[in-house]
Design an enzyme around this catalytic site. Structure first.
Site, PDB file in Angstrom:
ATOM      1  N   ARG A 167      -9.466  -2.207  -7.348  1.00 30.28           N
ATOM      2  CA  ARG A 167      -8.965  -2.876  -6.147  1.00 30.28           C
ATOM      3  C   ARG A 167      -9.617  -2.350  -4.879  1.00 30.28           C
ATOM      4  O   ARG A 167     -10.031  -3.100  -4.012  1.00 30.28           O
ATOM      5  CB  ARG A 167      -7.450  -2.677  -6.044  1.00 30.28           C
TER       6      ARG A 167
ATOM      7  N   ARG B 133       2.359  11.238   1.626  1.00 32.65           N
ATOM      8  CA  ARG B 133       1.940  10.988   3.003  1.00 32.65           C
ATOM      9  C   ARG B 133       2.734   9.855   3.653  1.00 32.65           C
ATOM     10  O   ARG B 133       2.859   8.760   3.113  1.00 32.65           O
ATOM     11  CB  ARG B 133       0.451  10.647   3.038  1.00 32.65           C
TER      12      ARG B 133
ATOM     13  N   HIS C 175      -1.843  -2.795  -8.195  1.00 31.73           N
ATOM     14  CA  HIS C 175      -1.511  -1.374  -8.264  1.00 31.73           C
ATOM     15  C   HIS C 175      -1.482  -0.845  -9.699  1.00 31.73           C
ATOM     16  O   HIS C 175      -1.380   0.354  -9.928  1.00 31.73           O
ATOM     17  CB  HIS C 175      -0.148  -1.147  -7.589  1.00 31.73           C
TER      18      HIS C 175
ATOM     19  N   HIS D 197       2.735  13.029  -8.601  1.00 32.60           N
ATOM     20  CA  HIS D 197       2.512  11.595  -8.462  1.00 32.60           C
ATOM     21  C   HIS D 197       2.952  10.832  -9.711  1.00 32.60           C
ATOM     22  O   HIS D 197       2.960   9.603  -9.725  1.00 32.60           O
ATOM     23  CB  HIS D 197       1.017  11.348  -8.183  1.00 32.60           C
TER      24      HIS D 197
ATOM     25  N   ARG E  67       7.412   7.901  -3.668  1.00 29.99           N
ATOM     26  CA  ARG E  67       7.729   7.017  -2.535  1.00 29.99           C
ATOM     27  C   ARG E  67       8.908   6.139  -2.942  1.00 29.99           C
ATOM     28  O   ARG E  67       8.738   5.181  -3.688  1.00 29.99           O
ATOM     29  CB  ARG E  67       6.539   6.132  -2.168  1.00 29.99           C
TER      30      ARG E  67
ATOM     31  N   ASN F 292      -3.943  -0.422   7.757  1.00 27.88           N
ATOM     32  CA  ASN F 292      -4.891   0.299   6.904  1.00 27.88           C
ATOM     33  C   ASN F 292      -5.914   1.069   7.724  1.00 27.88           C
ATOM     34  O   ASN F 292      -6.290   2.199   7.384  1.00 27.88           O
ATOM     35  CB  ASN F 292      -5.622  -0.676   5.982  1.00 27.88           C
TER      36      ASN F 292
END
Length: 709
Positions: free
Chosen positions: A587, A423, A615, A453, A393, A65
């Site tokens: 979060r 990314r 998520h 997205h 993704r 991270n």
């Protein structure tokens, strides 16, 4: 809504509401909020009730991270600071504070690694053995390994005018070495650089033959090279050295207005991404000052960008140790997601079941295999004519992508909206796009200037009604998370399978717009960004505020990953000042400071960090007493500017009362009651853990749905 849920979601209003305050609170700093999230993750590595190898994994997660923080967020902040004027500019001061906090967090991470986690693993017979600790047999084994596996791949570069400082790739492992004596040509060139190939494993397990009985011993590649550095330089003595790593700006810059083929431009950009602007320099704590100063000068970095670490410069690679250790008791117990047998009997037709009503899936507690089987059934069904899907993704190994390729081979009309700018997933997405195009699928790359997205999968099937009429019926899957079976076992997300005519028609309109770029009718039920989503959510916040002023029940509960969009924060603050009761489960980064008297004292913010990465995006609003005075949405979007204005996003209402109640009971109520994994945000930006023990929302959901729990 059940009585238990109603009490959890509706707190009593005070007898006398305070008058609205015109002042607006100063927002919390976004970069510091990101660092605060990583502190919460690092706290997981301190927990005695977390298995040891998982504690080490949390350290590697924080390391990963922080790499991304410097590659992306800090790079953006640094660029903004360059536009500031004067050393006393507030933006520059803020950045200095962020850098200081980053230094402190990284120091804490290494202290935890060295002083707690590794000693505890050593007590379990698992250790990293450095050169000084190796016995004669171990040193002989390491020497052979170096000679046969490492040395042939190393090529040191001695620096002189004909040998300039070599290109150092982003996050690659390197050594800087100061040599004594003279080179082969009689010159006193003293500095050499050794680049370590990425192909070499960073953690090597030594064979049992050279270990104590029951011991699992490992050596780091850095230690292997360090012990044999002089072998690289013949007779020249090594006077000093250090491993080092440079973190670079990794945003892929492509001028979308000036390219004719985005995929080709992105593939070209991938080759230069590893050599972006330097942002951070990591060296070991023992690195001599002349060496780190030389490196700072080479990369044109200030001393504040130097991180002298007490251990390996890349703790992310210790995932290799975790993967190699044979110690099941030191890992989280395996938990298997359940198949929703009551809703979808295994082996039965999913499409036929959806004609009876919607099906809700809560991952990772319920299996993502349902989504794979939904697509598989569509691929093998001759009556299915078209399949459309968004891809953000999906990973380099994806059964879903293989199924889409098979669908195209079978002659179905396949359209895939592939986001090339996801990314660090750009290369995998480009590869899938090329494979899909090769079999005749229609591949588009979203909209120039916007990332796609949204998570949508749409199936169109030719069917015959009971009256004999031939019709086209649509089936869809909408999700808060990615089409990635791997992360679906690690992230909490909610997906919905539906044959609802209105929702699927809206989904088809979204695909039509993404592919054709034409203006389509406004979706009636599906909210989309950058169009109606932000406007509708702000309007709902306003509805709740109006209800509070009228003395009606006024409630907001939002569960998202990030809250940074100023207009939405402003609307939340106004709703709270009007008397609405507001709970935010965020979060990650939250810029809204809760609990300020007269400003945000009716707003509570908590963050849940547990075994699974939270998520799910869920938004609940109540603005009255009637059944029609509430709304609940699931969404792919966080409450951030990029999601609302620079991405294609979706949110959809859950109208089925049974499913709506289930979302409330599983995605909101348990998290408001969570103690073990929850942190509460204070107005100054600091978080306080609710409790070390007690109720865990994730644990309760796992116990309900997963075997092995």
């Amino acid at each position: 809504m059940s009585e238990e849920s109603l009490s959890a979601l509706t707190a009593p209003l005070p007898v006398a509401l305070p008058a609205p305050v015109a002042d607006f609170p100063v927002l919390l700093n976004r970069e510091r909020a990101i660092l605060a999230f990583n502190r919460r993750v690092l706290a997981q590595a301190r927990r005695a009730d977390v298995p040891l190898l998982e504690r080490l994994r949390y350290i590697t997660i924080v390391s990963s991270n922080m790499d991304e923080f410097f590659e992306v967020r800090f790079a953006i902040a640094l660029e903004a600071m360059r536009g500031a004027t004067g050393n006393d500019d507030p933006q520059r001061d803020e950045l200095r504070q962020v850098a200081a906090e980053a230094h402190g967090l990284i120091d804490e991470k290494y202290a935890l690694f060295n002083d707690e986690v590794m000693p505890a693993l050593q007590l379990q017979g698992i250790g990293i053995i450095n050169h000084a600790e190796r016995d004669k047999a171990q040193r002989a084994w390491v020497a052979r390994y170096f000679e046969t596996q490492v040395l042939p791949l190393l090529l040191p570069v001695g620096l002189d005018p004909a040998h300039p400082f070599p290109q150092v790739a982003n996050k690659s492992l390197n050594f800087i070495v100061k040599l004594g004596g003279k080179d082969a040509f009689g010159r006193a060139n003293s500095i050499a650089i050794v680049k370590v190939p990425r192909a070499l494993p960073r953690v090597i397990q030594m064979p049992a033959a050279v270990c104590e009985p029951g011991q699992q011993a490992f050596v780091l590649l850095t230690s292997v090279i360090r012990a044999h550095l002089e072998d690289l330089f013949g007779s020249r003595p090594v006077e000093s050295f250090s491993q080092f790593r440079v973190t670079r700006d990794s945003e892929l810059e492509v001028d979308e207005d000036d390219v004719t083929n985005l995929r080709q431009a992105m593939r070209s950009g991938l080759t230069t991404r590893h050599y972006g602007q330097p942002i951070r320099l990591e060296v070991v704590a023992s690195c001599p000052e002349p060496l780190w100063r030389l490196l700072l000068g080479q990369f044109d970095l200030p001393q504040a960008a130097l991180y002298r670490v007490n251990g390996p410069v890349n703790l992310v690679r210790l995932n290799q140790l975790i993967d190699q250790v044979d110690a099941p008791a030191l890992r989280f117990p395996p938990r298997t997601p359940s198949w929703p047998e009551a809703d979808l009997p295994r082996g039965s037709s999913i499409l036929a079941r959806l004609r009876q009503g919607d099906v809700l899936l809560h991952h990772p507690f319920q299996s993502f295999d349902v989504v794979v089987e939904f697509l598989r059934e569509a691929v093998h069904d001759p009556a299915v004519l078209a399949i459309k899907q968004t891809v953000y993704r999906t990973g380099s190994q994806s059964e879903l992508m293989v199924l889409l390729i098979e669908a195209a081979r079978r002659g179905k009309d396949v359209c895939v909206v592939v986001e090339l700018k996801a990314r660090f997933d750009e290369e995998a997405n480009i590869n899938w796009a090329e494979r899909l195009e090769a079999v005749g699928a229609q591949v588009v790359y979203g909209i120039v200037g916007f990332k796609t997205h949204a998570k949508l999968l749409l199936v169109t099937r030719r069917e015959t009604t009971q009256r004999g009429k031939v019709v086209l019926r649509r089936y869809a899957h909408l999700s808060t998370g990615n089409y990635n079976p791997g992360t679906a076992r690690l992230y909490t997300d909610v997906g919905m399978l539906t044959a609802d005519e209105l929702l699927t028609a809206d989904a088809d309109a979204v695909f039509h717009q993404l592919a054709s770029l034409t203006k389509v009718r406004t979706p009636r039920h599906l909210l989309t960004a950058p169009f109606a989503l932000h406007r509708r959510l702000v309007a709902h916040l306003g509805q709740v505020a109006d209800a509070a002023r009228a003395g009606l029940p006024a409630r907001i509960v939002v569960k998202i990953n990030g809250l940074t969009e100023p207009a939405m924060i402003h609307a939340l603050v106004l709703a709270g000042q009007a008397g609405a009761d507001i709970d935010l489960i965020v979060r990650g980064a939250c810029m809204l400071p809760p609990g300020i008297a007269g400003l945000t004292d009716r707003i509570r913010v908590r963050s849940v960090v547990g075994r699974f990465l939270e998520h799910t995006r869920v938004m609940y609003f109540r603005w009255g007493e009637g059944e029609a005075d509430e709304a609940l949405y699931l969404s792919s979007a966080d409450w951030m500017g990029r999601n609302m204005f620079r991405r294609i996003e979706i949110a959809w209402p859950v109208r089925d009362p049974v499913l709506r109640q289930r979302v409330i009971d599983e995605c909101l109520v348990p998290y408001l009651s969570d103690q073990r994994d929850s942190w509460v945000l204070a107005s100054d930006g600091h978080y306080q853990r609710v409790a070390e023990t007690g109720v865990s929302a994730q644990g309760a959901l796992a116990a309900r749905y997963m075997s092995g729990a």
